[in-house]
Design a protein around this motif. Structure first.
Motif, PDB file in Angstrom:
ATOM      1  N   LEU A   1     -16.668   6.772   0.896  1.00 14.02           N
ATOM      2  CA  LEU A   1     -15.330   6.866   0.115  1.00 14.02           C
ATOM      3  C   LEU A   1     -14.072   8.045   0.862  1.00 14.02           C
ATOM      4  CD1 LEU A   1     -14.904   8.006  -3.107  1.00 14.02           C
ATOM      5  CD2 LEU A   1     -15.691  10.403  -2.581  1.00 14.02           C
ATOM      6  N   GLU A   2     -14.347   7.952   1.696  1.00 17.02           N
ATOM      7  CA  GLU A   2     -13.837   8.385   2.297  1.00 17.02           C
ATOM      8  C   GLU A   2     -12.539   7.356   2.863  1.00 17.02           C
ATOM      9  OE1 GLU A   2     -12.438  12.197   3.424  1.00 17.02           O
ATOM     10  OE2 GLU A   2     -13.550  12.213   2.043  1.00 17.02           O
ATOM     11  N   GLN A   3     -13.348   6.825   3.818  1.00 13.64           N
ATOM     12  CA  GLN A   3     -12.488   5.195   3.971  1.00 13.64           C
ATOM     13  C   GLN A   3     -11.903   4.676   2.973  1.00 13.64           C
ATOM     14  OE1 GLN A   3     -15.176   2.191   5.311  1.00 13.64           O
ATOM     15  NE2 GLN A   3     -16.036   3.781   6.981  1.00 13.64           N
ATOM     16  N   TYR A   4     -11.837   4.636   1.656  1.00  9.45           N
ATOM     17  CA  TYR A   4     -11.779   4.066   0.038  1.00  9.45           C
ATOM     18  C   TYR A   4     -10.284   5.814  -0.219  1.00  9.45           C
ATOM     19  CZ  TYR A   4     -15.610   1.238   0.033  1.00  9.45           C
ATOM     20  OH  TYR A   4     -16.238   0.185  -0.057  1.00  9.45           O
ATOM     21  N   ASN A   5     -10.493   6.408   0.104  1.00  4.38           N
ATOM     22  CA  ASN A   5     -10.275   7.328  -0.568  1.00  4.38           C
ATOM     23  C   ASN A   5      -8.691   7.481   0.350  1.00  4.38           C
ATOM     24  OD1 ASN A   5      -8.538   9.457  -1.706  1.00  4.38           O
ATOM     25  ND2 ASN A   5      -9.320  11.156   0.207  1.00  4.38           N
ATOM     26  N   TYR A   6      -8.970   6.845   2.157  1.00  2.00           N
ATOM     27  CA  TYR A   6      -7.969   7.671   2.923  1.00  2.00           C
ATOM     28  C   TYR A   6      -7.094   5.965   2.264  1.00  2.00           C
ATOM     29  CZ  TYR A   6      -5.437   6.318   7.811  1.00  2.00           C
ATOM     30  OH  TYR A   6      -4.328   5.854   8.125  1.00  2.00           O
ATOM     31  N   ALA A   7      -7.822   4.788   2.266  1.00  2.00           N
ATOM     32  CA  ALA A   7      -7.352   3.913   1.901  1.00  2.00           C
ATOM     33  C   ALA A   7      -5.550   3.591   0.743  1.00  2.00           C
ATOM     34  CB  ALA A   7      -7.681   2.370   1.505  1.00  2.00           C
ATOM     35  N   LEU A   8      -6.753   4.452  -0.269  1.00  2.00           N
ATOM     36  CA  LEU A   8      -5.153   4.373  -1.460  1.00  2.00           C
ATOM     37  C   LEU A   8      -4.473   5.497  -0.731  1.00  2.00           C
ATOM     38  CD1 LEU A   8      -8.291   5.080  -3.807  1.00  2.00           C
ATOM     39  CD2 LEU A   8      -7.161   2.640  -3.976  1.00  2.00           C
ATOM     40  N   GLU A   9      -4.739   6.381  -0.458  1.00  2.00           N
ATOM     41  CA  GLU A   9      -3.173   7.711   0.300  1.00  2.00           C
ATOM     42  C   GLU A   9      -2.151   6.298   0.978  1.00  2.00           C
ATOM     43  OE1 GLU A   9      -4.967  10.314   1.986  1.00  2.00           O
ATOM     44  OE2 GLU A   9      -6.169  11.439   0.465  1.00  2.00           O
ATOM     45  N   GLN A  10      -2.854   6.062   1.851  1.00  2.00           N
ATOM     46  CA  GLN A  10      -1.497   4.682   2.421  1.00  2.00           C
ATOM     47  C   GLN A  10      -1.023   3.965   1.760  1.00  2.00           C
ATOM     48  OE1 GLN A  10      -1.126   5.497   5.401  1.00  2.00           O
ATOM     49  NE2 GLN A  10      -2.971   7.458   5.856  1.00  2.00           N
ATOM     50  N   GLY A  11      -1.861   4.222   0.796  1.00  2.00           N
ATOM     51  CA  GLY A  11      -0.912   2.622   0.182  1.00  2.00           C
ATOM     52  C   GLY A  11      -1.773   0.831  -0.326  1.00  2.00           C
ATOM     53  N   LEU A  12      -2.945   0.911   1.042  1.00  2.00           N
ATOM     54  CA  LEU A  12      -3.173  -0.353   1.257  1.00  2.00           C
ATOM     55  C   LEU A  12      -3.731  -1.595   0.274  1.00  2.00           C
ATOM     56  CD1 LEU A  12      -5.154   0.791   4.159  1.00  2.00           C
ATOM     57  CD2 LEU A  12      -3.595  -0.382   4.400  1.00  2.00           C
ATOM     58  N   PRO A  13      -4.014  -0.957  -0.856  1.00  2.00           N
ATOM     59  CA  PRO A  13      -4.315  -1.819  -2.344  1.00  2.00           C
ATOM     60  C   PRO A  13      -3.232  -2.126  -2.429  1.00  2.00           C
ATOM     61  CG  PRO A  13      -5.639   0.140  -2.256  1.00  2.00           C
ATOM     62  CD  PRO A  13      -4.893  -0.268  -1.259  1.00  2.00           C
ATOM     63  N   HIS A  14      -1.974  -1.722  -2.545  1.00  2.00           N
ATOM     64  CA  HIS A  14      -0.768  -2.153  -3.103  1.00  2.00           C
ATOM     65  C   HIS A  14      -0.065  -3.124  -2.770  1.00  2.00           C
ATOM     66  CE1 HIS A  14       2.872  -1.942  -5.978  1.00  2.00           C
ATOM     67  NE2 HIS A  14       2.920  -1.909  -4.112  1.00  2.00           N
ATOM     68  N   ARG A  15      -0.035  -2.808  -0.990  1.00  2.00           N
ATOM     69  CA  ARG A  15       0.604  -3.827  -0.034  1.00  2.00           C
ATOM     70  C   ARG A  15      -0.610  -5.102  -0.044  1.00  2.00           C
ATOM     71  NH1 ARG A  15       1.119  -0.288   5.600  1.00  2.00           N
ATOM     72  NH2 ARG A  15      -0.234   1.516   4.233  1.00  2.00           N
ATOM     73  N   THR A  16      -1.312  -4.968   0.035  1.00  2.00           N
ATOM     74  CA  THR A  16      -2.430  -6.366  -0.389  1.00  2.00           C
ATOM     75  C   THR A  16      -2.178  -6.733  -1.457  1.00  2.00           C
ATOM     76  OG1 THR A  16      -4.582  -4.481   0.888  1.00  2.00           O
ATOM     77  CG2 THR A  16      -4.916  -6.547   0.053  1.00  2.00           C
ATOM     78  N   LEU A  17      -2.529  -6.400  -2.559  1.00  2.00           N
ATOM     79  CA  LEU A  17      -1.858  -6.924  -3.908  1.00  2.00           C
ATOM     80  C   LEU A  17      -0.628  -7.955  -3.597  1.00  2.00           C
ATOM     81  CD1 LEU A  17      -2.704  -7.541  -6.709  1.00  2.00           C
ATOM     82  CD2 LEU A  17      -1.489  -5.601  -7.646  1.00  2.00           C
ATOM     83  N   GLN A  18       0.355  -6.741  -2.718  1.00  2.00           N
ATOM     84  CA  GLN A  18       1.725  -7.698  -2.725  1.00  2.00           C
ATOM     85  C   GLN A  18       1.824  -8.889  -1.919  1.00  2.00           C
ATOM     86  OE1 GLN A  18       4.184  -4.958  -1.507  1.00  2.00           O
ATOM     87  NE2 GLN A  18       4.596  -4.218  -3.540  1.00  2.00           N
ATOM     88  N   ARG A  19       0.953  -8.470  -0.558  1.00  2.00           N
ATOM     89  CA  ARG A  19       0.601 -10.117   0.198  1.00  2.00           C
ATOM     90  C   ARG A  19       0.194 -10.825  -0.454  1.00  2.00           C
ATOM     91  NH1 ARG A  19      -0.940  -6.860   3.919  1.00  2.00           N
ATOM     92  NH2 ARG A  19      -2.882  -6.963   3.657  1.00  2.00           N
ATOM     93  N   SER A  20      -1.040 -10.697  -1.287  1.00  2.00           N
ATOM     94  CA  SER A  20      -1.595 -11.521  -1.959  1.00  2.00           C
ATOM     95  C   SER A  20      -0.789 -12.230  -2.683  1.00  2.00           C
ATOM     96  CB  SER A  20      -3.178 -10.993  -2.857  1.00  2.00           C
ATOM     97  OG  SER A  20      -3.868 -10.397  -1.494  1.00  2.00           O
ATOM     98  N   GLU A  21       0.315 -11.618  -4.119  1.00  2.00           N
ATOM     99  CA  GLU A  21       1.068 -12.227  -5.078  1.00  2.00           C
ATOM    100  C   GLU A  21       2.260 -13.405  -4.550  1.00  2.00           C
ATOM    101  OE1 GLU A  21       3.705 -10.517  -8.745  1.00  2.00           O
ATOM    102  OE2 GLU A  21       3.189  -9.098  -7.160  1.00  2.00           O
TER     103      GLU A  21
END
Length: 407
Positions: free
Chosen positions: A294-314
């Protein structure tokens, strides 16, 4: 005159007479030991058995002497199981002893051994018939004297180890003439009641004669027929009776029988505590793993990693989409060009296009296209150009020489 034979032949003949006589093959002989000697090297015993009038030489080999439960002494009265024969070399009549018992219980011991052999041959001692004791009994049947120490010992042990277990006593006399029938009847009664999970047949310590009742055949057969697991606890650890061989489990003392019959509550409690600790430790480990994830996922959300990953995939998806559209346009243009080329080729091969340039087709009356060389004078033919059709009659057919052909 009688036939002359050698001494060896005589001894051999007499020995054969002894060995083929069934009566002399298995004897029970009572007498007093005399001149007892045990060879230090071989271990064989040599002695005589005598009574008031006669004596006979006896030999007991080491393999049989090892089973003796007592030390034979000069003048001791004994009962032996033996076979009578002739020692061929010396011509000496003697007996070979298989078993020896002190006189007084010798006859009873001989009967006991015969009963053991009989029951063993019938399979009453086979381990295949032994039943497993229940792990957590709720009620235990006890066959013993209600005033004996054995009952008190069993109660104390079970009260200490597992006080929730109920005891059902079937009191009996444990010595005397009526004891065997009472013990056998008690076993049958408890087994038929369906109230007990196992049965303990117990008696405290005593002399060999005191415990002899538990060698009775009626008790052995009742124990063998019993469908409820049965524990035998007769006398002390060194005491053995026939019931011990038939029972599903043999205990050296009544207290040991109680320990076999029920588990130890304190030990069960320790086991449960250990299980509880292990479960808690495993649960904590799983919680720690989940928390770390959970800590790893929380850190990823705080760093915007999912959004950047989504933009890169888009962006990658848009590039793929553009490449597909470009490829589709290119393929469409190529296919259109190929179609126009095929249409032009087909148009150039259209015979009606040729007729439009001033040519005509010659057809026979049956509407077949033919050449001029296939015509014959007098035939009626049809000429067709692009827009008209005419019927003609062939007057002549001439072959044109290329050298004289008009241009």
């Amino acid at each position: 005159m009688a036939e002359v034979i050698s001494v060896s032949e005589l001894n051999r003949y007499v020995k054969r007479l002894f060995d083929t006589n069934d009566l002399l093959f298995d004897l029970a002989l009572r007498g007093e030991i005399a001149n007892f000697v045990q060879n230090a090297r071989s271990g064989h015993c040599y002695f005589s058995l005598r009574d008031e009038e006669s004596s006979v030489k006896a030999v007991m080999f080491r393999s049989d002497a090892r089973r003796l439960a007592f030390r034979p002494e000069e003048g001791m009265r004994v009962v032996v199981r033996c076979r009578a024969t002739l020692y061929e070399r010396d011509g000496a009549f003697q007996v070979y002893v298989n078993e020896m018992f002190p006189d007084g219980i010798g006859a009873a011991q001989l009967a006991l051994e015969q009963l053991k052999a009989k029951l063993n041959a019938e399979g009453l001692f086979d381990t295949a018939h032994k039943k497993l004791l229940p792990r957590y009994p709720e009620c235990i049947g006890i066959v013993t004297s209600k005033t004996g120490a054995a009952l008190q010992d069993i109660r104390n042990v079970i009260r200490r180890r597992m006080p929730s277990v109920r005891l059902l006593l079937c009191p009996v006399t444990v010595q005397g003439f009526e004891a065997a029938e009472q013990v056998a009847a008690a076993i049958r009664t408890l087994d038929a009641s369906g109230k007990v999970d196992e049965i303990i047949v117990a008696r405290g310590g005593g002399s060999r004669e005191d415990l002899w009742v538990f060698n009775a055949e009626v008790i052995a057969r009742a124990a063998f027929a019993c469908q409820t697991p049965l524990i035998s606890a007769i006398g002390h650890e060194i005491d053995y009776t026939i019931l011990d061989f038939v029972a599903d489990q043999r205990a050296p003392t009544p207290s040991a029988a109680a320990e076999l019959a029920v588990p130890d509550r304190a030990e069960l409690l320790r086991t449960l505590q250990d299980l509880q600790q292990n479960i808690c430790k495993n649960m904590q480990k799983r919680l720690d793993l989940c928390y770390n994830g959970l800590e790893q996922y929380n850190y990823a959300l705080e760093q915007g990693l999912p959004h950047r990953t989504l933009q890169r995939s888009e962006a990658q998806l848009q590039a793929v989409r553009q490449a597909i559209c470009t490829q589709m346009t290119s393929r469409k243009t190529l296919c259109t060009q190929q179609l126009h080329h095929a249409a032009a080729l087909a148009a150039s091969l259209n015979p009606y296009q040729v007729l439009a340039r001033g040519y005509a087709m010659v057809r026979t009356p049956d509407d077949r296209i033919c050449t001029v060389g296939q015509l014959h004078p007098g035939e009626t033919i049809r000429l067709r150009d692009a827009l008209h059709c005419a019927e003609c009659r062939v007057e002549t057919v001439e072959e044109i020489n290329e050298s004289t052909q008009e241009l």
